[in-house]
Design a protein around this motif. Structure first.
Motif, PDB file in Angstrom:
ATOM      1  N   GLU A  40      36.044  45.329  37.536  1.00 54.65           N
ATOM      2  CA  GLU A  40      37.474  45.352  37.848  1.00 54.65           C
ATOM      3  C   GLU A  40      38.232  46.347  36.974  1.00 54.65           C
ATOM      4  OE1 GLU A  40      39.219  41.480  38.082  1.00 54.65           O
ATOM      5  OE2 GLU A  40      38.199  41.079  39.976  1.00 54.65           O
ATOM      6  N   THR A  41      37.555  46.961  36.012  1.00 56.76           N
ATOM      7  CA  THR A  41      38.182  48.003  35.206  1.00 56.76           C
ATOM      8  C   THR A  41      38.571  49.182  36.096  1.00 56.76           C
ATOM      9  OG1 THR A  41      36.804  47.352  33.349  1.00 56.76           O
ATOM     10  CG2 THR A  41      37.873  49.482  33.185  1.00 56.76           C
ATOM     11  N   GLU A  42      37.768  49.434  37.112  1.00 54.41           N
ATOM     12  CA  GLU A  42      38.012  50.557  38.015  1.00 54.41           C
ATOM     13  C   GLU A  42      38.972  50.198  39.145  1.00 54.41           C
ATOM     14  OE1 GLU A  42      36.767  53.544  37.226  1.00 54.41           O
ATOM     15  OE2 GLU A  42      35.906  52.539  35.492  1.00 54.41           O
ATOM     16  N   GLY A  43      39.571  49.016  39.099  1.00 56.50           N
ATOM     17  CA  GLY A  43      40.548  48.620  40.112  1.00 56.50           C
ATOM     18  C   GLY A  43      39.930  47.989  41.345  1.00 56.50           C
ATOM     19  N   LEU A  44      38.661  47.675  41.311  1.00 56.68           N
ATOM     20  CA  LEU A  44      38.014  47.056  42.457  1.00 56.68           C
ATOM     21  C   LEU A  44      38.383  45.584  42.528  1.00 56.68           C
ATOM     22  CD1 LEU A  44      34.505  48.638  41.939  1.00 56.68           C
ATOM     23  CD2 LEU A  44      36.268  49.390  43.509  1.00 56.68           C
TER      24      LEU A  44
END
Length: 172
Positions: A40-44
């Motif tokens: 979720e760091t990449e916005g997923l």
């Protein structure tokens, strides 16, 4: 800062050793129980992927999710399916019981939904007892049995391609 870099270096060495010792086991059974690791760091967002898995006849009760963020704020600390860099020790062992429980589960398929090789994500995926692992082409090829070339932001293409290959392999 120096100690964090040293900790990350030691954990990376542990991942490299696990990658060199990786032996894939292939199961003949159908896919029923699914594990999903999301960065979720990449916005997923996990919910979009979960909805597509359910749409492809995977029961939501049989899907276990583990989410990763670079750092967790105080309101997110109570979430059992969320972990960060602080949840891994100097030697690549996990401090949270929910992570070790996730690793110990014998999934029929583990979906590694991350495109950038981050030490904690790689460590969870390598230690997992999953029989079949799927992920992106940008991650080390020794990690997954099926590698899909796609952009993580386009989860629809990833899941569609995944189920196309699973049907060919007679896994669904």
């Amino acid at each position: 800062m120096f100690l964090n870099n040293l900790k990350n270096f030691l954990a990376k060495n542990s991942v490299k050793k696990l990658l060199s010792d990786t032996k894939h086991t292939y199961s003949d059974g159908y896919i029923k129980k699914v594990g999903l690791i999301v960065d979720e760091t990449e916005g997923l967002q996990k919910q979009n992927i979960l909805d597509l898995l359910v749409k492809h006849n995977i029961d939501v009760k049989n899907i276990t999710v583990l989410r990763f963020k670079k750092s967790i704020n105080t309101t997110e600390k109570l979430s059992t399916d969320l972990f960060c860099y602080n949840d891994i020790d100097w030697f690549g062992n996990f401090k949270k019981a929910s992570i070790t429980d996730f690793i110990a589960q014998p999934f029929d398929m583990l979906i590694n939904y991350f495109e950038i090789e981050k030490t904690p994500l790689m460590h969870v995926a390598l230690q997992s007892k999953a029989k079949f692992k799927v992920g992106f082409s940008s991650v080390d090829h020794r990690l997954n049995q099926i590698i899909i070339r796609s952009n993580p932001a386009n989860y629809t293409i990833f899941v569609t391609e995944l189920f196309k290959y699973l049907k060919i392999l007679n896994k669904i």
